[in-house]
Write a protein that holds these residues in place. Structure first.
Motif, PDB file in Angstrom:
ATOM      1  N   LYS B  84     102.560 -90.043  35.167  1.00 20.81           N
ATOM      2  CA  LYS B  84     101.781 -90.979  35.978  1.00 20.81           C
ATOM      3  C   LYS B  84     100.931 -91.889  35.118  1.00 20.81           C
ATOM      4  O   LYS B  84     100.902 -93.109  35.315  1.00 20.81           O
ATOM      5  CB  LYS B  84     100.868 -90.200  36.938  1.00 20.81           C
ATOM      6  CG  LYS B  84     101.566 -89.714  38.161  1.00 20.81           C
ATOM      7  CD  LYS B  84     100.631 -88.926  39.027  1.00 20.81           C
ATOM      8  CE  LYS B  84     100.493 -87.523  38.505  1.00 20.81           C
ATOM      9  NZ  LYS B  84      99.906 -86.592  39.468  1.00 20.81           N
ATOM     10  N   SER B  85     100.205 -91.278  34.157  1.00 18.00           N
ATOM     11  CA  SER B  85      99.315 -92.116  33.363  1.00 18.00           C
ATOM     12  C   SER B  85     100.125 -93.009  32.423  1.00 18.00           C
ATOM     13  O   SER B  85      99.712 -94.108  32.097  1.00 18.00           O
ATOM     14  CB  SER B  85      98.290 -91.279  32.595  1.00 18.00           C
ATOM     15  OG  SER B  85      98.903 -90.347  31.770  1.00 18.00           O
ATOM     16  N   MET B  88     101.124 -95.928  34.440  1.00 14.75           N
ATOM     17  CA  MET B  88      99.993 -96.848  34.607  1.00 14.75           C
ATOM     18  C   MET B  88      99.852 -97.760  33.390  1.00 14.75           C
ATOM     19  O   MET B  88      99.679 -98.976  33.536  1.00 14.75           O
ATOM     20  CB  MET B  88      98.702 -96.068  34.840  1.00 14.75           C
ATOM     21  CG  MET B  88      97.483 -96.955  35.030  1.00 14.75           C
ATOM     22  SD  MET B  88      96.047 -96.062  35.634  1.00 14.75           S
ATOM     23  CE  MET B  88      95.525 -95.202  34.149  1.00 14.75           C
ATOM     24  N   ALA B 219      94.959 -92.562  37.034  1.00 17.69           N
ATOM     25  CA  ALA B 219      96.325 -92.687  37.559  1.00 17.69           C
ATOM     26  C   ALA B 219      96.577 -91.777  38.757  1.00 17.69           C
ATOM     27  O   ALA B 219      97.564 -91.071  38.803  1.00 17.69           O
ATOM     28  CB  ALA B 219      97.330 -92.407  36.447  1.00 17.69           C
ATOM     29  N   ARG B 259      91.296 -96.662  41.011  1.00 18.74           N
ATOM     30  CA  ARG B 259      92.568 -95.934  41.086  1.00 18.74           C
ATOM     31  C   ARG B 259      93.678 -96.901  41.506  1.00 18.74           C
ATOM     32  O   ARG B 259      94.045 -96.968  42.673  1.00 18.74           O
ATOM     33  CB  ARG B 259      92.447 -94.793  42.097  1.00 18.74           C
ATOM     34  CG  ARG B 259      91.298 -93.857  41.779  1.00 18.74           C
ATOM     35  CD  ARG B 259      91.213 -92.702  42.737  1.00 18.74           C
ATOM     36  NE  ARG B 259      90.116 -91.824  42.362  1.00 18.74           N
ATOM     37  CZ  ARG B 259      88.873 -91.925  42.831  1.00 18.74           C
ATOM     38  NH1 ARG B 259      88.579 -92.844  43.721  1.00 18.74           N
ATOM     39  NH2 ARG B 259      87.945 -91.095  42.423  1.00 18.74           N
ATOM     40  N   LEU B 261      96.802 -96.879  41.267  1.00 21.24           N
ATOM     41  CA  LEU B 261      98.104 -96.391  41.753  1.00 21.24           C
ATOM     42  C   LEU B 261      98.014 -95.853  43.173  1.00 21.24           C
ATOM     43  O   LEU B 261      98.973 -95.266  43.670  1.00 21.24           O
ATOM     44  CB  LEU B 261      98.640 -95.273  40.835  1.00 21.24           C
ATOM     45  CG  LEU B 261      98.925 -95.608  39.370  1.00 21.24           C
ATOM     46  CD1 LEU B 261      99.579 -94.419  38.690  1.00 21.24           C
ATOM     47  CD2 LEU B 261      99.821 -96.824  39.247  1.00 21.24           C
TER      48      LEU B 261
END
Ligand SMILES: [Zn+2]
Ligand SMILES: [Zn+2]
Lengths: 101, 461
Positions: B84-85, B88, B219, B259, B261
Motif C-alpha cells: 500500500k505505501s 502511494m 497509506a 489519507r 488512498l
C-alpha cells in the motif's frame, strides 16, 4: 518433465511468509483424470507447499477472505473462482491484503 | 433505522448480496481489451490500462477535492515497505511526473519508521530492512529519512536520519530498553497494537516538525478505515473515531495527517501494485501470523473480510456510517494543550454527561478491586468527585501523595490526563513506571498546574 501441468505460483503482500518466505514457486501438478481447478490446486498446496498455519491461508475449501487470487494478472472473480480450469504455463498469484501499514 | 441505504420513501433496504460478475468479454470502458478486474463500487469490469487510469484518477481527485494542497507544501509520506505505501509513493511520483498543468506542485519526502525493537528483530535484521526499504524507494528520487520508535523518548537529539543504501542503525540502548519495557508491561495484544499505533503517529508528527513538512501522508485504504471504525468503537475510541477515519486528522496544531488512498479499496491498491510490478519489503508486525481472535483489531479485520465475501458493499456501508458519526467538537485551535490526551493527543472530553462509559468502567474497576467487603457508603463518593482534586490528607502528612509531586505519579493521576481509549491501554499495563519519562513529566506538570488553579480559585472572581 513432460508429464503433469506446469504452473507458476506467486505470493505477495505477506502471503509468502506461509510458503517458506519464497515469492515464486515453479511447480508441476501430477497428471490426473479430472482437470485441475483452483479448488483442487488449493488442496494440493495445502498438502505439498504450505509450510505453516494453514488456517491463515485456507478457510473451508477456498482462500481466506482478504487474500486475492489473480490468474495471469486477471481477477479470478472474472474467471469462475474455484472452478477455473488451470492451463499449462498459467501464473497464479496469491496476494494478501491483510497486512497493515 | 439509521442506514445509508434507507430509501427516500422511508423503506429500508439491506446491503446488496454479491452478484455474479458480469461476463463481459471486453473492457466496459474502452471496449478494446480483455477485462482483468471487476471494480465493485461501480460494477464495471476494466482492462489493465483503464483500471490503472481509474486508480490514478481516484487518487488525484481525493487530493484535489480536499482543496488542502498548496504548491508550497512539503509532504512527508509514511513508507513502511508494504504494498500500500509503495503504491502511494508510486502514485505521488506519477503525479509529480505529469506534464504541465496536471503536475502536482507540492514536494514529497518520505520516512520509514523502524519498529524493530518492539517486534523483537535483531539489529542486523533491522539494518537489512532499512537498506531494503532504501533500495525499494530509490527509483523515485524522493529524499528519504528514517527514524526509530525509541527516538520518541529522546527529547534532545535529532530524530530523523537520512535514508540510503548505506544507512545504519545504532540502537541507543537506554531508550530501546525503555521502549521494550513498556511493551513487555502491556499484557494484551490489543493494547500493544493500540499503543504501537499511537506511538507511531506521534513519532511521525514529531518527525514532520523536525523536517519542516506540514503534512503527513498515510497509506490507509477504505478497507483499512472500515476495519479501523469497528476497532475504534470496540476500543472505546468511538468519540474520536472521525479523526482516524476521515481524509484529514487535524488534531495537531501544526501538522495535518492526510489519507490520500481513502477512496480506494485494499483490492484496488493491491491490483495497482501488481500491474506496476511494485515489490514490497514485508516486515511482520505484532499481529502477523496471529490467530484472527488474538486481538480486537484482528477480529475486526476478519469480520470485515468475511462479510465482504458475500456483501461487497460492506466497506462503503461501514465507512459512510462512520462518517456520519462525526464528532460534535469543532477543530480545536486553543493554545492550551493541557486538555489533550497525553498518549494520543486526542482532545479530552471536558463536559462529560453525568453518565459516561468512562465512569462506568471506573466504577466497575473500583468495585472489583475492593471486593465485596471493601464496599461501603464512602466508595461511591470517591467516584462522583472524579476530578480527584480534593487533597487526600489535608496537606498534613508529609509522605502523602499530595506532597510528593516529584515522585512517580500514580495510575489515577495518569488516567486523568488520558482519553477513554488510552485509559484502557493503561488498564492492561503492569507497572506505571514503565511509561516514558516524557509522559510522566507531563502528568506532573499538569497535576501541579491543576493544584495551583485549585488553590487560587477562591481568590478569583
Ligand atoms: Zn479498457
Ligand atoms: Zn488517548
Amino acid at each position: 518433465m513432460t508429464d503433469g501441468l506446469q504452473v507458476t505460483l506467486e505470493f505477495g503482500g505477506g502471503a509468502e511468509l506461509l510458503f517458506g518466505n519464497i515469492k515464486k514457486h515453479e511447480v508441476t501438478l501430477p497428471v490426473d483424470d479430472t482437470p485441475w481447478t483452483i479448488r483442487s490446486l488449493l488442496t494440493w498446496m495445502k498438502d505439498n507447499l504450505l509450510k505453516e498455519r494453514p488456517e491463515l491461508f485456507i478457510q473451508g475449501d477456498t482462500v481466506r477472505p482478504g487474500i486475492l487470487v489473480l490468474v495471469n494478472d486477471a481477477d479470478w472473480e472474472l474467471l469462475g473462482e474455484l472452478d477455473y480450469k488451470i492451463e499449462s504455463k498459467d501464473t497464479i498469484l496469491f496476494i494478501s491484503t491483510l497486512h497493515g501499514g | 433505522m439509521c442506514s445509508r441505504n434507507d430509501n427516500e420513501d422511508g423503506s429500508e433496504s439491506y446491503m446488496e448480496a454479491k452478484s455474479k460478475p458480469l461476463w463481459s468479454s471486453t473492457c466496459q470502458k474502452c471496449s478494446g481489451h480483455n477485462p482483468v478486474i471487476q471494480i465493485l463500487q461501480i460494477k464495471h469490469a476494466y482492462c489493465k490500462n483503464c483500471f490503472v487510469t481509474h486508480v490514478n484518477h481516484k487518487f488525484r481527485s481525493t487530493l484535489g477535492k480536499s482543496k488542502m494542497m498548496r504548491p508550497s507544501d512539503v509532504v512527508l509520506a509514511a513508507f513502511s515497505g508494504s504494498l500500500k505505501s509503495h503504491a502511494m509513493l508510486h502514485l505521488l511520483h506519477a503525479g509529480l511526473s505529469e506534464k504541465s498543468h496536471k503536475r502536482f506542485l507540492f514536494k514529497v519526502q518520505f520516512i520509514y519508521v523502524d519498529e524493530g525493537a518492539v517486534l523483537g528483530l535483531s539489529l542486523a535484521e533491522r539494518i537489512a530492512n532499512l537498506r531494503a526499504i532504501a533500495t525499494l524507494a530509490e527509483q523515485y528520487g524522493f529524499s528519504g529519512h528514517f527514524t526509530s520508535l525509541a527516538c520518541l523518548f529522546d527529547s534532545s537529539g535529532p530524530r530523523c536520519f537520512p535514508l540510503n543504501k548505506n544507512s545504519s542503525l545504532t540502537a541507543e540502548n537506554s531508550l530501546e530498553n525503555e521502549l521494550q519495557l513498556l511493551f513487555q508491561n502491556i499484557v494484551s495484544l490489543t493494547a500493544k497494537e493500540d499503543m504501537l499505533k499511537q506511538l507511531r503517529k506521534q513519532l511521525l508528527l514529531l518527525a514532520a516538525k523536525e523536517l519542516c513538512c506540514g503534512k503527513v501522508f498515510m497509506a490507509h485504504t477504505s478497507t483499512d478505515l472500515a476495519i479501523q471504525i469497528l476497532t475504534d468503537v470496540s476500543l472505546g475510541r468511538g468519540s474520536l473515531m472521525h479523526h482516524d477515519v476521515t481524509f484529514c486528522d487535524f488534531r495537531d496544531k501544526d501538522i495535518k495527517i492526510l489519507r490520500p488512498l481513502l477512496e480506494l479499496s485494499s483490492k484496488e491498491v493491491a491490483f495497482y501494485s501488481v500491474y506496476h510490478k511494485l515489490d514490497n519489503v514485508f516486515i511482520p508486525s505484532l499481529c502477523t501470523k496471529m490467530a484472527s481472535d488474538s486481538s480486537i483489531h484482528n477480529l475486526s479485520k476478519q469480520f470485515v473480510m468475511d462479510l465482504m465475501e458475500n456483501f461487497p458493499s460492506t466497506v462503503s456501508t461501514v465507512f459512510r456510517t462512520g462518517e456520519k458519526l462525526g464528532s460534535t467538537s469543532s477543530p480545536d485551535n486553543s493554545e492550551e494543550d493541557d486538555n489533550s490526551c497525553i498518549i494520543c493527543q486526542a482532545r479530552l472530553e471536558v463536559n462529560l454527561s453525568p453518565c459516561t462509559s468512562a465512569q462506568a468502567t471506573e466504577f466497575s474497576r473500583l468495585i472489583s478491586s475492593l471486593g465485596p467487603l471493601g464496599f461501603d457508603s464512602k466508595t461511591l463518593s470517591s467516584i462522583s468527585g472524579s476530578n480527584g482534586a480534593e487533597s487526600c490528607c489535608s496537606g498534613s502528612a508529609s509522605n502523602c501523595c499530595c506532597n510528593s509531586n516529584q515522585d512517580s505519579p500514580s495510575l489515577s493521576d495518569i488516567m486523568e490526563c488520558c482519553c477513554y481509549g488510552c485509559r484502557l491501554i493503561l488498564h492492561d499495563l503492569k507497572s506505571v513506571s514503565s511509561l516514558s519519562e516524557r509522559i510522566l513529566e507531563q502528568v506532573r506538570r499538569r497535576k501541579s498546574l491543576n493544584s495551583m488553579r485549585d488553590s487560587i480559585k477562591d481568590f478569583l472572581l
